[in-house]
Design a protein around this motif. Structure first.
Motif, PDB file in Angstrom:
ATOM      1  N   ARG A 171       1.086  -0.797   0.560  1.00 48.31           N
ATOM      2  CA  ARG A 171       0.193   0.113  -0.130  1.00 48.31           C
ATOM      3  C   ARG A 171       0.619   1.386  -0.029  1.00 48.31           C
ATOM      4  N   ARG A 172       1.814   1.257   0.934  1.00 51.97           N
ATOM      5  CA  ARG A 172       2.703   2.373   1.043  1.00 51.97           C
ATOM      6  C   ARG A 172       3.605   2.435  -0.460  1.00 51.97           C
ATOM      7  N   VAL A 173       3.615   1.629  -1.456  1.00 56.44           N
ATOM      8  CA  VAL A 173       4.956   1.698  -2.299  1.00 56.44           C
ATOM      9  C   VAL A 173       3.755   2.758  -4.038  1.00 56.44           C
ATOM     10  N   ASP A 174       2.638   1.508  -3.936  1.00 57.77           N
ATOM     11  CA  ASP A 174       1.540   1.930  -4.459  1.00 57.77           C
ATOM     12  C   ASP A 174       1.080   3.295  -4.244  1.00 57.77           C
ATOM     13  N   GLY A 175       1.371   3.965  -3.144  1.00 54.19           N
ATOM     14  CA  GLY A 175       1.080   5.789  -2.822  1.00 54.19           C
ATOM     15  C   GLY A 175       1.960   6.246  -3.031  1.00 54.19           C
ATOM     16  N   LEU A 176       3.278   5.610  -3.507  1.00 53.88           N
ATOM     17  CA  LEU A 176       4.833   6.455  -4.208  1.00 53.88           C
ATOM     18  C   LEU A 176       4.393   7.184  -5.902  1.00 53.88           C
ATOM     19  N   GLY A 177       3.147   6.989  -6.511  1.00 53.98           N
ATOM     20  CA  GLY A 177       3.535   6.344  -7.788  1.00 53.98           C
ATOM     21  C   GLY A 177       4.176   6.253  -8.531  1.00 53.98           C
ATOM     22  N   VAL A 214      22.525   3.347  -9.029  1.00 49.20           N
ATOM     23  CA  VAL A 214      21.326   3.062  -8.698  1.00 49.20           C
ATOM     24  C   VAL A 214      19.815   3.920  -8.187  1.00 49.20           C
ATOM     25  N   THR A 215      20.849   4.519  -7.130  1.00 48.42           N
ATOM     26  CA  THR A 215      19.988   5.589  -6.604  1.00 48.42           C
ATOM     27  C   THR A 215      18.987   6.561  -7.202  1.00 48.42           C
ATOM     28  N   ALA A 216      20.144   6.637  -8.163  1.00 44.33           N
ATOM     29  CA  ALA A 216      19.071   8.475  -9.481  1.00 44.33           C
ATOM     30  C   ALA A 216      18.175   6.883  -9.822  1.00 44.33           C
ATOM     31  N   VAL A 217      18.273   6.041 -10.547  1.00 49.96           N
ATOM     32  CA  VAL A 217      16.772   5.064 -10.378  1.00 49.96           C
ATOM     33  C   VAL A 217      16.135   5.315  -9.868  1.00 49.96           C
ATOM     34  N   ALA A 218      16.354   4.846  -8.616  1.00 55.78           N
ATOM     35  CA  ALA A 218      15.312   4.719  -7.902  1.00 55.78           C
ATOM     36  C   ALA A 218      14.322   5.876  -7.879  1.00 55.78           C
ATOM     37  N   ALA A 219      14.749   7.153  -7.642  1.00 57.25           N
ATOM     38  CA  ALA A 219      14.194   7.752  -7.577  1.00 57.25           C
ATOM     39  C   ALA A 219      13.507   8.859  -8.809  1.00 57.25           C
ATOM     40  N   ASP A 220      14.287   8.204 -10.293  1.00 50.21           N
ATOM     41  CA  ASP A 220      13.832   8.496 -11.403  1.00 50.21           C
ATOM     42  C   ASP A 220      11.832   7.861 -11.051  1.00 50.21           C
ATOM     43  N   ARG A 221      12.821   6.711 -10.463  1.00 51.93           N
ATOM     44  CA  ARG A 221      11.340   6.217 -10.982  1.00 51.93           C
ATOM     45  C   ARG A 221      10.381   6.591  -9.904  1.00 51.93           C
ATOM     46  N   GLY A 222      10.707   6.982  -8.920  1.00 49.09           N
ATOM     47  CA  GLY A 222       9.329   7.800  -7.685  1.00 49.09           C
ATOM     48  C   GLY A 222       9.667   7.380  -6.356  1.00 49.09           C
ATOM     49  N   TYR A 223      10.710   6.514  -5.919  1.00 53.21           N
ATOM     50  CA  TYR A 223      11.696   5.709  -4.628  1.00 53.21           C
ATOM     51  C   TYR A 223      11.506   6.668  -3.634  1.00 53.21           C
ATOM     52  N   GLU A 224      11.656   6.706  -2.866  1.00 50.07           N
ATOM     53  CA  GLU A 224      11.595   8.175  -1.652  1.00 50.07           C
ATOM     54  C   GLU A 224      14.054   7.029  -0.900  1.00 50.07           C
ATOM     55  N   VAL A 225      14.979   8.069  -1.396  1.00 52.09           N
ATOM     56  CA  VAL A 225      15.700   7.321  -1.379  1.00 52.09           C
ATOM     57  C   VAL A 225      16.392   8.543  -0.044  1.00 52.09           C
ATOM     58  N   ALA A 226      16.362   8.753   0.068  1.00 47.34           N
ATOM     59  CA  ALA A 226      16.434   9.930   1.510  1.00 47.34           C
ATOM     60  C   ALA A 226      17.132   9.234   2.112  1.00 47.34           C
ATOM     61  N   ASP A 227      16.219   7.981   3.361  1.00 48.25           N
ATOM     62  CA  ASP A 227      16.538   6.888   4.409  1.00 48.25           C
ATOM     63  C   ASP A 227      16.467   5.855   3.448  1.00 48.25           C
ATOM     64  N   ASN A 228      17.980   5.306   3.461  1.00 49.85           N
ATOM     65  CA  ASN A 228      18.355   3.991   2.446  1.00 49.85           C
ATOM     66  C   ASN A 228      17.958   3.094   3.270  1.00 49.85           C
ATOM     67  N   ALA A 229      17.080   2.376   4.781  1.00 55.73           N
ATOM     68  CA  ALA A 229      16.310   1.736   5.021  1.00 55.73           C
ATOM     69  C   ALA A 229      15.222   1.247   4.827  1.00 55.73           C
ATOM     70  N   GLN A 230      14.057   2.596   4.483  1.00 53.66           N
ATOM     71  CA  GLN A 230      12.927   2.953   3.692  1.00 53.66           C
ATOM     72  C   GLN A 230      13.097   2.576   2.307  1.00 53.66           C
ATOM     73  N   LEU A 231      14.207   2.505   1.072  1.00 56.34           N
ATOM     74  CA  LEU A 231      14.556   2.116   0.503  1.00 56.34           C
ATOM     75  C   LEU A 231      14.010   0.887   0.146  1.00 56.34           C
ATOM     76  N   LEU A 232      15.097   0.411   1.313  1.00 61.43           N
ATOM     77  CA  LEU A 232      14.948  -1.143   1.221  1.00 61.43           C
ATOM     78  C   LEU A 232      13.848  -2.110   1.823  1.00 61.43           C
ATOM     79  N   THR A 233      13.047  -1.367   2.262  1.00 57.23           N
ATOM     80  CA  THR A 233      11.752  -2.132   2.453  1.00 57.23           C
ATOM     81  C   THR A 233      10.597  -1.758   1.360  1.00 57.23           C
TER      82      THR A 233
END
Length: 254
Positions: free
Chosen positions: A61-67, A105-124
């Motif tokens: 549900r969280r990832v779906d909300g990231l768009g 890897v971080t740049a591509v994740a951010a470009d797709r819409g993931y939040e990358v500021a918190d590395n632990a949350q990014l892994l989750t």
């Protein structure tokens, strides 16, 4: 048709619809769990299947909300080129090559819409759709964090693990994977193009080839051979080369 028969048909249809919905949901959950990979198995071992499913639903549900959105073709091409450049520096500077790969890897994740500021949350968050590559990605991050204390072989493996996550995030297939035709850090030398050979066509002609024969030189024996000559009387006589008569044919001598 009686009312009872109609009711029976409706009940059967409802049962089939409910069964189809249950099977579809289980199939979807099974596919999603495969995407979690070892991440889901560890979570289920730690807290049990029921709580693991609830935790997974929460993450989804969280990832779906990231768009989350796919990369454009232009961005994919750009990142692929940057990856090739980073990989080619591995031989001269493995640590720098791996750090650059981690940043991509971080740049591509951010470009797709993931939040990358918190590395632990990014892994989750990545565990929802990229769980199969998560263990390798974690190992690569650990190797990168050791700075100058990491062996070259460990850095090489870290680069491969980063590439696996990079490919999934950028949605690059195996055929499109940059640098897969060579080992990590080795530049790929393009094959030399082969120029096709054009066959030479000889036009056919109607004129037969003329073969010139070179007359053989006369030998001394042939010089003394008889030559046939006809005189006015119809007699044929043979003459030597020195014009001396040797014999007569057809009867008499002159």
């Amino acid at each position: 048709m009686s009312v009872g028969a109609i009711v029976a048909i409706i009940v059967v249809v409802l049962i089939i619809a409910v069964a189809f919905a249950v099977v579809s949901r289980r199939t979807r959950r099974s596919a999603e769990r495969r995407n979690l990979g070892p991440e889901y198995s560890r979570l289920a071992d730690e807290v049990g299947t029921r709580q693991a499913n609830a935790e997974y639903d929460k993450r989804r549900r969280r990832v779906d909300g990231l768009g989350i959105k796919p990369l454009s073709a232009e961005r994919r091409t750009l990142y692929s080129g940057q990856w090739v450049a980073a990989q080619e520096t591995f031989i001269d500077n493995p640590a720098e090559s791996v750090r650059t790969a981690a940043g991509l890897v971080t740049a591509v994740a951010a470009d797709r819409g993931y939040e990358v500021a918190d590395n632990a949350q990014l892994l989750t968050d990545l565990s929802v759709s990229h769980g199969n590559q998560l263990d390798g990605y974690r190992s690569a991050l650990t190797a990168t964090g050791k700075a100058g204390n990491t062996a070259t072989e460990e850095l090489r493996q870290a680069l491969l693990d980063y590439r696996a996550m990079f490919n999934e995030l950028a949605e690059i297939t195996d055929d499109e994977t940059p640098g897969t035709t060579a080992a990590a850090g080795t530049a790929v030398t393009p094959a030399t193009p082969v120029t096709p050979v054009t066959p030479v066509t000889t036009a056919a002609t109607d004129t037969p080839a003329v073969i010139e024969e070179t007359p053989a030189e006369e030998t001394p024996a042939e010089e003394n051979a008889a030559e046939e000559n006809a005189d006015g009387t119809g007699h044929r006589v043979f003459w030597r080369r020195d014009n001396r008569e040797t014999s007569a044919v057809n009867g008499s001598q002159p």
